[in-house]
Design a protein around this motif. Structure first.
Motif, PDB file in Angstrom:
ATOM      1  N   THR A 164       0.813  -1.216   0.000  1.00  0.00           N
ATOM      2  CA  THR A 164       0.000   0.000   0.000  1.00  0.00           C
ATOM      3  C   THR A 164       0.848   1.269   0.000  1.00  0.00           C
ATOM      4  OG1 THR A 164      -0.119  -0.015   2.416  1.00  0.00           O
ATOM      5  CG2 THR A 164      -1.896  -1.128   1.220  1.00  0.00           C
ATOM      6  N   HIS A 165       2.168   1.125   0.010  1.00  0.00           N
ATOM      7  CA  HIS A 165       3.056   2.281   0.025  1.00  0.00           C
ATOM      8  C   HIS A 165       3.829   2.375  -1.278  1.00  0.00           C
ATOM      9  CE1 HIS A 165       2.274   3.146   4.200  1.00  0.00           C
ATOM     10  NE2 HIS A 165       2.595   1.915   4.546  1.00  0.00           N
ATOM     11  N   ALA A 166       4.126   3.608  -1.663  1.00  0.00           N
ATOM     12  CA  ALA A 166       4.955   3.854  -2.843  1.00  0.00           C
ATOM     13  C   ALA A 166       5.963   4.942  -2.494  1.00  0.00           C
ATOM     14  CB  ALA A 166       4.092   4.281  -4.024  1.00  0.00           C
ATOM     15  N   ASP A 167       7.167   4.776  -2.989  1.00  0.00           N
ATOM     16  CA  ASP A 167       8.236   5.750  -2.769  1.00  0.00           C
ATOM     17  C   ASP A 167       8.771   6.222  -4.111  1.00  0.00           C
ATOM     18  OD1 ASP A 167       8.290   5.625   0.041  1.00  0.00           O
ATOM     19  OD2 ASP A 167       9.545   3.839   0.001  1.00  0.00           O
ATOM     20  N   ILE A 168       9.305   7.416  -4.098  1.00  0.00           N
ATOM     21  CA  ILE A 168      10.040   7.928  -5.253  1.00  0.00           C
ATOM     22  C   ILE A 168      11.518   7.818  -4.915  1.00  0.00           C
ATOM     23  CG2 ILE A 168      10.605   9.963  -6.652  1.00  0.00           C
ATOM     24  CD1 ILE A 168       7.785   8.947  -7.213  1.00  0.00           C
ATOM     25  N   GLU A 169      12.259   7.219  -5.819  1.00  0.00           N
ATOM     26  CA  GLU A 169      13.710   7.128  -5.692  1.00  0.00           C
ATOM     27  C   GLU A 169      14.299   7.826  -6.910  1.00  0.00           C
ATOM     28  OE1 GLU A 169      14.907   3.077  -5.109  1.00  0.00           O
ATOM     29  OE2 GLU A 169      13.611   2.845  -3.370  1.00  0.00           O
ATOM     30  N   ALA A 170      15.052   8.869  -6.658  1.00  0.00           N
ATOM     31  CA  ALA A 170      15.639   9.638  -7.746  1.00  0.00           C
ATOM     32  C   ALA A 170      17.116   9.870  -7.456  1.00  0.00           C
ATOM     33  CB  ALA A 170      14.907  10.971  -7.888  1.00  0.00           C
ATOM     34  N   LYS A 171      17.893   9.816  -8.514  1.00  0.00           N
ATOM     35  CA  LYS A 171      19.333  10.020  -8.405  1.00  0.00           C
ATOM     36  C   LYS A 171      19.771  10.930  -9.544  1.00  0.00           C
ATOM     37  CE  LYS A 171      20.193   5.442  -6.447  1.00  0.00           C
ATOM     38  NZ  LYS A 171      19.966   5.854  -5.108  1.00  0.00           N
ATOM     39  N   ALA A 172      20.887  11.585  -9.339  1.00  0.00           N
ATOM     40  CA  ALA A 172      21.460  12.418 -10.396  1.00  0.00           C
ATOM     41  C   ALA A 172      22.930  12.652 -10.112  1.00  0.00           C
ATOM     42  CB  ALA A 172      20.725  13.751 -10.487  1.00  0.00           C
ATOM     43  N   LYS A 173      23.635  12.994 -11.169  1.00  0.00           N
ATOM     44  CA  LYS A 173      25.027  13.423 -11.050  1.00  0.00           C
ATOM     45  C   LYS A 173      25.094  14.792 -11.726  1.00  0.00           C
ATOM     46  CE  LYS A 173      28.447  10.540 -11.533  1.00  0.00           C
ATOM     47  NZ  LYS A 173      29.259  10.436 -10.344  1.00  0.00           N
ATOM     48  N   ILE A 174      25.609  15.754 -10.974  1.00  0.00           N
ATOM     49  CA  ILE A 174      25.796  17.100 -11.503  1.00  0.00           C
ATOM     50  C   ILE A 174      27.290  17.307 -11.670  1.00  0.00           C
ATOM     51  CG2 ILE A 174      25.533  19.561 -11.023  1.00  0.00           C
ATOM     52  CD1 ILE A 174      22.985  18.824  -9.416  1.00  0.00           C
ATOM     53  N   SER A 175      27.695  17.656 -12.891  1.00  0.00           N
ATOM     54  CA  SER A 175      29.104  17.899 -13.199  1.00  0.00           C
ATOM     55  C   SER A 175      29.289  19.381 -13.472  1.00  0.00           C
ATOM     56  CB  SER A 175      29.521  17.087 -14.424  1.00  0.00           C
ATOM     57  OG  SER A 175      29.330  15.715 -14.180  1.00  0.00           O
ATOM     58  N   CYS A 176      30.335  19.941 -12.903  1.00  0.00           N
ATOM     59  CA  CYS A 176      30.574  21.378 -13.026  1.00  0.00           C
ATOM     60  C   CYS A 176      31.949  21.645 -13.631  1.00  0.00           C
ATOM     61  CB  CYS A 176      30.470  22.041 -11.658  1.00  0.00           C
ATOM     62  SG  CYS A 176      28.856  21.770 -10.865  1.00  0.00           S
ATOM     63  N   ALA A 177      32.116  22.837 -14.181  1.00  0.00           N
ATOM     64  CA  ALA A 177      33.387  23.243 -14.762  1.00  0.00           C
ATOM     65  C   ALA A 177      34.378  23.682 -13.688  1.00  0.00           C
ATOM     66  CB  ALA A 177      33.165  24.373 -15.765  1.00  0.00           C
ATOM     67  N   LYS A 178      33.841  24.057 -12.503  1.00  0.00           N
ATOM     68  CA  LYS A 178      34.688  24.511 -11.398  1.00  0.00           C
ATOM     69  C   LYS A 178      34.399  23.697 -10.146  1.00  0.00           C
ATOM     70  CE  LYS A 178      34.946  29.217 -13.141  1.00  0.00           C
ATOM     71  NZ  LYS A 178      34.603  30.616 -12.892  1.00  0.00           N
ATOM     72  N   ASN A 179      35.304  23.757  -9.196  1.00  0.00           N
ATOM     73  CA  ASN A 179      35.204  23.015  -7.946  1.00  0.00           C
ATOM     74  C   ASN A 179      33.989  23.483  -7.134  1.00  0.00           C
ATOM     75  OD1 ASN A 179      35.636  21.888  -5.358  1.00  0.00           O
ATOM     76  ND2 ASN A 179      37.840  21.893  -5.674  1.00  0.00           N
ATOM     77  N   LEU A 180      33.199  22.543  -6.648  1.00  0.00           N
ATOM     78  CA  LEU A 180      32.005  22.831  -5.843  1.00  0.00           C
ATOM     79  C   LEU A 180      32.317  23.017  -4.360  1.00  0.00           C
ATOM     80  CD1 LEU A 180      29.764  20.159  -7.518  1.00  0.00           C
ATOM     81  CD2 LEU A 180      29.111  22.551  -7.309  1.00  0.00           C
ATOM     82  N   THR A 181      33.385  22.428  -3.884  1.00  0.00           N
ATOM     83  CA  THR A 181      33.702  22.447  -2.458  1.00  0.00           C
ATOM     84  C   THR A 181      33.817  23.874  -1.934  1.00  0.00           C
ATOM     85  OG1 THR A 181      34.881  20.361  -2.730  1.00  0.00           O
ATOM     86  CG2 THR A 181      35.285  21.569  -0.700  1.00  0.00           C
ATOM     87  N   GLY A 182      33.084  24.155  -0.859  1.00  0.00           N
ATOM     88  CA  GLY A 182      33.109  25.465  -0.236  1.00  0.00           C
ATOM     89  C   GLY A 182      32.149  26.473  -0.846  1.00  0.00           C
ATOM     90  N   THR A 183      31.431  26.078  -1.904  1.00  0.00           N
ATOM     91  CA  THR A 183      30.458  26.980  -2.521  1.00  0.00           C
ATOM     92  C   THR A 183      29.081  26.751  -1.895  1.00  0.00           C
ATOM     93  OG1 THR A 183      29.910  25.441  -4.323  1.00  0.00           O
ATOM     94  CG2 THR A 183      31.763  26.961  -4.689  1.00  0.00           C
ATOM     95  N   GLU A 184      28.058  27.330  -2.481  1.00  0.00           N
ATOM     96  CA  GLU A 184      26.703  27.177  -1.954  1.00  0.00           C
ATOM     97  C   GLU A 184      25.787  26.533  -2.987  1.00  0.00           C
ATOM     98  OE1 GLU A 184      25.625  31.164  -0.794  1.00  0.00           O
ATOM     99  OE2 GLU A 184      26.456  30.857   1.213  1.00  0.00           O
TER     100      GLU A 184
END
Length: 164
Positions: free
Chosen positions: A106-126
Motif C-alpha cells: 500500500t506504500h509507494a516511494d520515489i527514488e531519484a538520483k542524479a550526477k551534476i558535473s561542473c566546470a569549477k570546484n564545488l567544495t566550499g560553494t553554496e
C-alpha cells in the motif's frame, strides 16, 4: 580514487536512508536528500513517499496521474538545476539522472538520483535547495551534505541555501 571517495560518502549516507526504511518509516510529507560533493561533481540521492512528491501513492492510472508523474520526472531529469542550484558561475550541468516510483503493497516511494558535473570546484560553494517550492506536498526535507565535512539539515522553507 575519486570514485572510491564518492562511494564512501554515499555509503556513509545510506544508513540515514536505509535505517528509516528498514524500520518501516513512511512519513507523508517527509523526504530525504543526500548531496555528496567531490571536486567538480555532486551526486544527488533523493528518497521519500510518493505522496510527498506527486500527491498520490499508487501507480499512475488516470491521465491526470500520468501527467503529474511525467511532470515530476521531467523536472528531475531535465530541470534539476532549477531545484538543486549550485552557484551559477560554476558551469554545472546534469550528466546523469533517474527518477522512478517503487511500489510495495500500500506504500509507494520515489527514488531519484542524479550526477551534476561542473566546470569549477564545488567544495566550499553554496547550493540553493528549492524542492519544497517545486513540490508543495513536501513539508519536511532532511538534507545530508557530504563534502569536506558532513552536515545534516532539516529544511521546512520553500527555498534554502546550504554550504557545500
Amino acid at each position: 580514487m575519486k570514485n572510491g571517495i564518492l562511494a564512501g560518502l554515499l555509503l556513509f549516507c545510506m544508513p540515514v536512508f536505509a535505517g528509516e526504511h528498514a524500520l518501516g518509516a513512511h512519513e507523508h510529507g517527509s523526504v530525504k536528500l543526500a548531496l555528496a560533493v567531490e571536486g567538480m561533481t555532486m551526486d544527488v540521492d533523493f528518497d521519500g513517499p510518493s505522496e510527498s512528491l506527486i500527491g498520490y501513492e499508487h501507480a499512475p492510472k488516470s491521465d491526470k496521474d500520468k501527467a503529474i508523474m511525467n511532470s515530476a520526472k521531467n523536472l528531475w531529469e531535465k530541470k534539476l538545476l532549477s531545484i538543486i542550484s549550485p552557484n551559477a558561475g560554476l558551469g554545472c550541468k546534469i550528466s546523469e539522472s533517474s527518477f522512478k516510483q517503487e511500489i510495495e503493497g500500500t506504500h509507494a516511494d520515489i527514488e531519484a538520483k542524479a550526477k551534476i558535473s561542473c566546470a569549477k570546484n564545488l567544495t566550499g560553494t553554496e547550493v540553493k535547495i528549492s524542492l519544497i517550492k517545486a513540490f508543495p506536498h513536501i513539508k519536511k526535507l532532511k538534507v545530508e551534505v557530504l563534502s569536506a565535512t558532513a552536515t545534516s539539515v532539516d529544511i521546512t522553507k520553500p527555498e534554502q541555501t546550504l554550504k557545500l
